[in-house]
Design a protein around this motif. Structure first.
Motif, PDB file in Angstrom:
ATOM      1  N   LEU A  32       0.846  -1.193   0.000  1.00 42.25           N
ATOM      2  CA  LEU A  32       0.000   0.000   0.000  1.00 42.25           C
ATOM      3  C   LEU A  32       0.881   1.242   0.000  1.00 42.25           C
ATOM      4  N   TYR A  33       0.618   2.123  -0.950  1.00 46.48           N
ATOM      5  CA  TYR A  33       1.368   3.368  -1.057  1.00 46.48           C
ATOM      6  C   TYR A  33       0.435   4.528  -0.753  1.00 46.48           C
ATOM      7  N   ILE A  34       0.935   5.474   0.037  1.00 47.40           N
ATOM      8  CA  ILE A  34       0.156   6.660   0.355  1.00 47.40           C
ATOM      9  C   ILE A  34       1.018   7.887   0.087  1.00 47.40           C
ATOM     10  N   LEU A  35       0.387   9.038  -0.026  1.00 50.14           N
ATOM     11  CA  LEU A  35       1.126  10.288  -0.092  1.00 50.14           C
ATOM     12  C   LEU A  35       1.380  10.708   1.341  1.00 50.14           C
ATOM     13  N   GLY A  36       2.617  10.665   1.740  1.00 52.09           N
ATOM     14  CA  GLY A  36       2.922  11.002   3.122  1.00 52.09           C
ATOM     15  C   GLY A  36       4.404  11.203   3.314  1.00 52.09           C
ATOM     16  N   ASN A  37       4.750  11.478   4.522  1.00 51.75           N
ATOM     17  CA  ASN A  37       6.120  11.718   4.916  1.00 51.75           C
ATOM     18  C   ASN A  37       6.591  10.513   5.719  1.00 51.75           C
ATOM     19  N   ILE A  38       7.707   9.918   5.328  1.00 48.99           N
ATOM     20  CA  ILE A  38       8.182   8.698   5.976  1.00 48.99           C
ATOM     21  C   ILE A  38       8.416   8.923   7.470  1.00 48.99           C
ATOM     22  N   GLN A  39       9.147   9.993   7.804  1.00 44.70           N
ATOM     23  CA  GLN A  39       9.425  10.259   9.212  1.00 44.70           C
ATOM     24  C   GLN A  39       8.142  10.566   9.976  1.00 44.70           C
ATOM     25  N   GLY A  40       7.230  11.286   9.345  1.00 44.83           N
ATOM     26  CA  GLY A  40       5.958  11.609   9.989  1.00 44.83           C
ATOM     27  C   GLY A  40       5.121  10.369  10.249  1.00 44.83           C
ATOM     28  N   LEU A  41       5.046   9.484   9.257  1.00 48.51           N
ATOM     29  CA  LEU A  41       4.274   8.255   9.425  1.00 48.51           C
ATOM     30  C   LEU A  41       4.896   7.381  10.506  1.00 48.51           C
ATOM     31  N   ARG A  42       6.210   7.285  10.495  1.00 53.88           N
ATOM     32  CA  ARG A  42       6.905   6.505  11.523  1.00 53.88           C
ATOM     33  C   ARG A  42       6.599   7.072  12.914  1.00 53.88           C
TER      34      ARG A  42
END
Length: 155
Positions: A32-42
Protein backbone atom coordinates in the motif's frame (compact mmCIF):
# COMPACT_ATOMS: atom_id res chain seq x y z
CA UNK A 1 3.24 1.94 4.14
CA UNK A 2 3.72 -1.79 4.79
CA UNK A 3 7.50 -1.47 5.03
CA UNK A 4 7.41 1.53 7.36
CA UNK A 5 4.89 -0.21 9.60
CA UNK A 6 6.94 -3.42 9.75
CA UNK A 7 10.15 -1.53 10.55
CA UNK A 8 8.47 0.53 13.25
CA UNK A 9 6.70 -2.45 14.82
CA UNK A 10 9.96 -4.42 14.86
CA UNK A 11 11.71 -1.55 16.65
CA UNK A 12 9.48 -2.28 19.67
CA UNK A 13 10.51 -5.94 19.90
CA UNK A 14 12.61 -5.48 23.07
CA UNK A 15 9.82 -3.48 24.76
CA UNK A 16 7.30 -6.24 24.07
CA UNK A 17 9.63 -8.97 25.29
CA UNK A 18 10.33 -7.00 28.47
CA UNK A 19 6.59 -6.54 29.16
CA UNK A 20 5.78 -10.11 28.07
CA UNK A 21 3.52 -8.91 25.27
CA UNK A 22 2.94 -10.94 22.13
CA UNK A 23 1.43 -8.48 19.68
CA UNK A 24 -1.13 -9.70 17.18
CA UNK A 25 0.12 -8.24 13.89
CA UNK A 26 -1.81 -8.50 10.65
CA UNK A 27 -0.34 -6.66 7.68
CA UNK A 28 -1.82 -7.08 4.23
CA UNK A 29 0.44 -8.69 1.63
CA UNK A 30 -0.65 -6.04 -0.87
CA UNK A 31 1.84 -3.19 -0.92
CA UNK A 32 0.00 0.00 0.00
CA UNK A 33 1.37 3.37 -1.06
CA UNK A 34 0.16 6.66 0.36
CA UNK A 35 1.13 10.29 -0.09
CA UNK A 36 2.92 11.00 3.12
CA UNK A 37 6.12 11.72 4.92
CA UNK A 38 8.18 8.70 5.98
CA UNK A 39 9.42 10.26 9.21
CA UNK A 40 5.96 11.61 9.99
CA UNK A 41 4.27 8.26 9.42
CA UNK A 42 6.91 6.50 11.52
CA UNK A 43 6.36 9.04 14.35
CA UNK A 44 2.58 8.55 14.21
CA UNK A 45 2.93 4.79 14.52
CA UNK A 46 5.49 5.15 17.31
CA UNK A 47 3.28 7.53 19.28
CA UNK A 48 0.23 5.27 19.06
CA UNK A 49 2.20 2.12 19.94
CA UNK A 50 3.93 3.90 22.83
CA UNK A 51 0.55 5.07 24.12
CA UNK A 52 -0.59 1.44 24.16
CA UNK A 53 2.61 0.24 25.85
CA UNK A 54 2.44 2.94 28.52
CA UNK A 55 -1.26 2.82 29.28
CA UNK A 56 -2.55 -0.50 28.03
CA UNK A 57 -2.48 -4.00 29.34
CA UNK A 58 -0.65 -6.94 27.80
CA UNK A 59 -2.65 -7.15 24.59
CA UNK A 60 -1.99 -5.17 21.45
CA UNK A 61 -3.24 -5.74 17.92
CA UNK A 62 -1.93 -3.96 14.84
CA UNK A 63 -3.82 -4.33 11.57
CA UNK A 64 -3.04 -2.78 8.19
CA UNK A 65 -5.54 -3.46 5.44
CA UNK A 66 -7.04 -1.97 2.34
CA UNK A 67 -10.60 -0.62 2.41
CA UNK A 68 -11.43 0.30 -1.18
CA UNK A 69 -9.16 3.31 -1.94
CA UNK A 70 -7.84 3.72 1.60
CA UNK A 71 -5.06 2.20 3.67
CA UNK A 72 -6.51 1.56 7.12
CA UNK A 73 -4.23 1.13 10.11
CA UNK A 74 -5.79 0.06 13.41
CA UNK A 75 -3.81 -0.18 16.61
CA UNK A 76 -5.79 -1.68 19.47
CA UNK A 77 -4.82 -2.24 23.04
CA UNK A 78 -6.68 -3.46 26.09
CA UNK A 79 -7.15 -0.89 28.86
CA UNK A 80 -7.87 -1.29 32.54
CA UNK A 81 -10.48 1.48 32.89
CA UNK A 82 -12.12 2.20 29.53
CA UNK A 83 -14.81 4.25 31.24
CA UNK A 84 -12.17 6.86 32.13
CA UNK A 85 -11.21 7.50 28.50
CA UNK A 86 -13.10 10.19 26.63
CA UNK A 87 -12.48 9.46 22.95
CA UNK A 88 -13.70 12.96 22.05
CA UNK A 89 -10.66 14.40 23.81
CA UNK A 90 -7.81 11.87 23.44
CA UNK A 91 -6.20 13.83 20.61
CA UNK A 92 -6.16 17.10 22.54
CA UNK A 93 -2.84 18.39 23.84
CA UNK A 94 -2.12 17.37 27.43
CA UNK A 95 -5.19 15.12 27.68
CA UNK A 96 -4.76 12.34 30.21
CA UNK A 97 -7.56 9.90 30.84
CA UNK A 98 -6.69 9.20 34.45
CA UNK A 99 -4.35 10.39 37.17
CA UNK A 100 -2.10 7.35 36.75
CA UNK A 101 -1.02 8.67 33.35
CA UNK A 102 0.50 11.83 34.81
CA UNK A 103 3.52 9.88 36.09
CA UNK A 104 4.90 8.83 32.70
CA UNK A 105 3.02 10.84 30.11
CA UNK A 106 3.00 14.40 28.84
CA UNK A 107 -0.31 13.91 27.08
CA UNK A 108 1.19 15.00 23.75
CA UNK A 109 1.71 11.72 21.85
CA UNK A 110 -1.76 11.35 20.36
CA UNK A 111 -2.14 15.08 19.65
CA UNK A 112 1.14 14.97 17.70
CA UNK A 113 -0.12 11.86 15.86
CA UNK A 114 -3.32 13.69 14.91
CA UNK A 115 -1.41 16.71 13.62
CA UNK A 116 0.94 14.57 11.52
CA UNK A 117 -1.90 12.45 10.10
CA UNK A 118 -3.79 15.63 9.21
CA UNK A 119 -0.73 17.06 7.43
CA UNK A 120 -0.61 13.87 5.33
CA UNK A 121 -4.29 14.38 4.42
CA UNK A 122 -5.28 11.36 6.47
CA UNK A 123 -7.89 10.84 9.14
CA UNK A 124 -7.43 9.56 12.68
CA UNK A 125 -10.00 8.62 15.27
CA UNK A 126 -10.38 6.66 18.47
CA UNK A 127 -13.08 4.51 19.98
CA UNK A 128 -13.68 2.17 22.88
CA UNK A 129 -15.16 -1.29 22.33
CA UNK A 130 -15.52 -3.15 25.60
CA UNK A 131 -12.07 -2.94 27.19
CA UNK A 132 -10.31 -2.16 23.92
CA UNK A 133 -9.00 1.27 22.99
CA UNK A 134 -8.78 1.51 19.21
CA UNK A 135 -6.95 4.14 17.20
CA UNK A 136 -7.77 4.02 13.50
CA UNK A 137 -5.96 5.92 10.76
CA UNK A 138 -7.03 6.20 7.14
CA UNK A 139 -4.96 7.42 4.21
CA UNK A 140 -5.79 7.60 0.51
CA UNK A 141 -3.93 4.99 -1.49
CA UNK A 142 -1.97 6.05 -4.54
CA UNK A 143 -1.85 3.47 -7.31
CA UNK A 144 1.92 3.21 -7.55
CA UNK A 145 5.09 4.57 -6.00
CA UNK A 146 5.66 6.64 -9.13
CA UNK A 147 2.42 8.53 -8.59
CA UNK A 148 4.13 10.19 -5.62
CA UNK A 149 6.31 12.18 -8.00
CA UNK A 150 3.35 13.51 -9.99
CA UNK A 151 2.30 16.08 -7.42
CA UNK A 152 1.69 19.56 -8.79
CA UNK A 153 4.41 22.15 -8.21
CA UNK A 154 3.32 24.97 -5.93
CA UNK A 155 4.64 28.38 -7.00
Amino acid sequence: MNRILKETVFSYYDDWVKKEIQPNIQITEEELYILGNIQGLRRVIQNVIKNGLDHGEKKIRIVLERDQNQAVLRITNQVMHPEQINTDHVFERFYKADTARSKTSTGLGLSIAKELVSRMNGEIGAEIEGREFIVEMRFLIVTSPRQRTKLPTIT
